[in-house]
Design a protein around this motif. Structure first.
Motif, short mmCIF file in Angstrom:
data_model
loop_
_atom_site.label_atom_id
_atom_site.label_comp_id
_atom_site.label_asym_id
_atom_site.label_seq_id
_atom_site.Cartn_x
_atom_site.Cartn_y
_atom_site.Cartn_z
N PHE A 1 39.38 -15.87 66.11
CA PHE A 1 38.67 -14.62 65.90
C PHE A 1 37.48 -14.75 64.97
O PHE A 1 36.72 -13.81 64.81
CB PHE A 1 39.61 -13.56 65.31
N GLY A 2 37.35 -15.89 64.31
CA GLY A 2 36.28 -16.04 63.33
C GLY A 2 36.48 -15.11 62.13
O GLY A 2 35.52 -14.62 61.56
N GLY B 1 51.05 -8.12 72.17
CA GLY B 1 49.91 -8.98 72.46
C GLY B 1 48.78 -8.81 71.46
O GLY B 1 47.62 -9.11 71.76
N ASP B 2 49.10 -8.36 70.25
CA ASP B 2 48.09 -8.12 69.21
C ASP B 2 47.91 -9.40 68.38
O ASP B 2 48.55 -9.60 67.36
CB ASP B 2 48.53 -6.96 68.31
N ARG B 3 47.02 -10.26 68.83
CA ARG B 3 46.83 -11.56 68.17
C ARG B 3 46.14 -11.40 66.82
O ARG B 3 46.39 -12.17 65.90
CB ARG B 3 46.07 -12.50 69.09
N TYR B 4 45.31 -10.42 66.68
CA TYR B 4 44.65 -10.17 65.39
C TYR B 4 45.70 -9.76 64.35
O TYR B 4 45.74 -10.29 63.25
CB TYR B 4 43.58 -9.08 65.56
N GLY B 5 46.55 -8.81 64.71
CA GLY B 5 47.62 -8.38 63.81
C GLY B 5 48.60 -9.49 63.53
O GLY B 5 49.13 -9.63 62.42
N LEU B 6 48.83 -10.32 64.53
CA LEU B 6 49.74 -11.46 64.38
C LEU B 6 49.19 -12.46 63.36
O LEU B 6 49.95 -12.95 62.51
CB LEU B 6 49.94 -12.13 65.75
N ALA B 7 47.90 -12.71 63.40
CA ALA B 7 47.28 -13.62 62.42
C ALA B 7 47.48 -13.08 61.01
O ALA B 7 47.81 -13.83 60.08
CB ALA B 7 45.79 -13.79 62.71
#
Length: 194
Positions: free
Chosen positions: A162-163, A123-129
């Motif tokens: 996330f901006g 569920g790591d959306r930042y890492g996924l981006a």
């Protein structure tokens, strides 16, 4: 006390990550090295993995690929010991970026796919981006524009959430390159205006 040292180490590590996101590499490196020293003193495996991974990113961005490889491998070893999936993905992403720089594209591709899988599951959306963006960049430099586009678009979508001021402009440029490579000039022009 030990608790105070742990808090200090975590605070310094977070400041290091903020500095990395703002491309303030010297400041970030300073915080991370201090945090790493404390984490090593406390035998805080999570803290060690975190700092090593972020130092790996800084090394990569500074063009020190051997340093990035070393930090990435060491961070991955520590992250596997703790079972921290996000730290593992972060470390694999570094190793993939180094593989791209040494033109080991298949190895980089495999690392990025592992990173994406781990980030999705955690569920790591930042890492996924970041992983989507890096995979799209790899495919783009190989002129695999149609394959790159969905990863680029996903990275853009997440970066907007996330901006993230670093990922978003890079991915918009990748999108333009892919669109031009596919002959989609109007779409490329529209993306440039964004």
């Amino acid at each position: 006390t030990i608790q105070d040292q742990r808090l200090e180490s975590k605070a310094l590590a977070r400041l290091g990550r903020i500095g990395l996101e703002q491309a303030k590499f010297e400041q970030s490196k300073n915080h991370l090295q201090k945090s790493l020293a404390i984490a090593q003193q406390l035998n805080d495996i999570d803290g060690i993995a975190y700092c090593l991974a972020h130092l790996g990113y800084i090394s990569h961005y500074e063009g020190n690929y051997a340093g990035a490889q070393s930090y990435g491998e060491e961070s991955y070893r520590f992250a596997r010991r703790t079972g921290d999936a996000i730290a593992q993905a972060f470390s694999l992403n570094i190793l993939a970026m180094v593989s791209v720089n040494s033109q080991q594209f298949q190895q980089a591709h495999d690392y990025y796919l592992q990173t994406i899988e781990i980030c999705r599951n955690a569920g790591d959306r930042y890492g996924l981006a970041r992983a989507y963006g890096n995979l799209s960049e790899l495919l783009r430099i190989q002129k695999r524009y149609a394959e790159a586009r969905p990863y680029t678009q996903e990275s853009i979508k997440l970066a907007r959430e996330f901006g993230n001021r670093y990922v978003l402009p890079v991915m918009l440029i990748n999108l333009v390159y892919s669109q031009v490579g596919l002959g989609e000039i109007r779409e490329a022009y529209a993306a440039l205006r964004e």
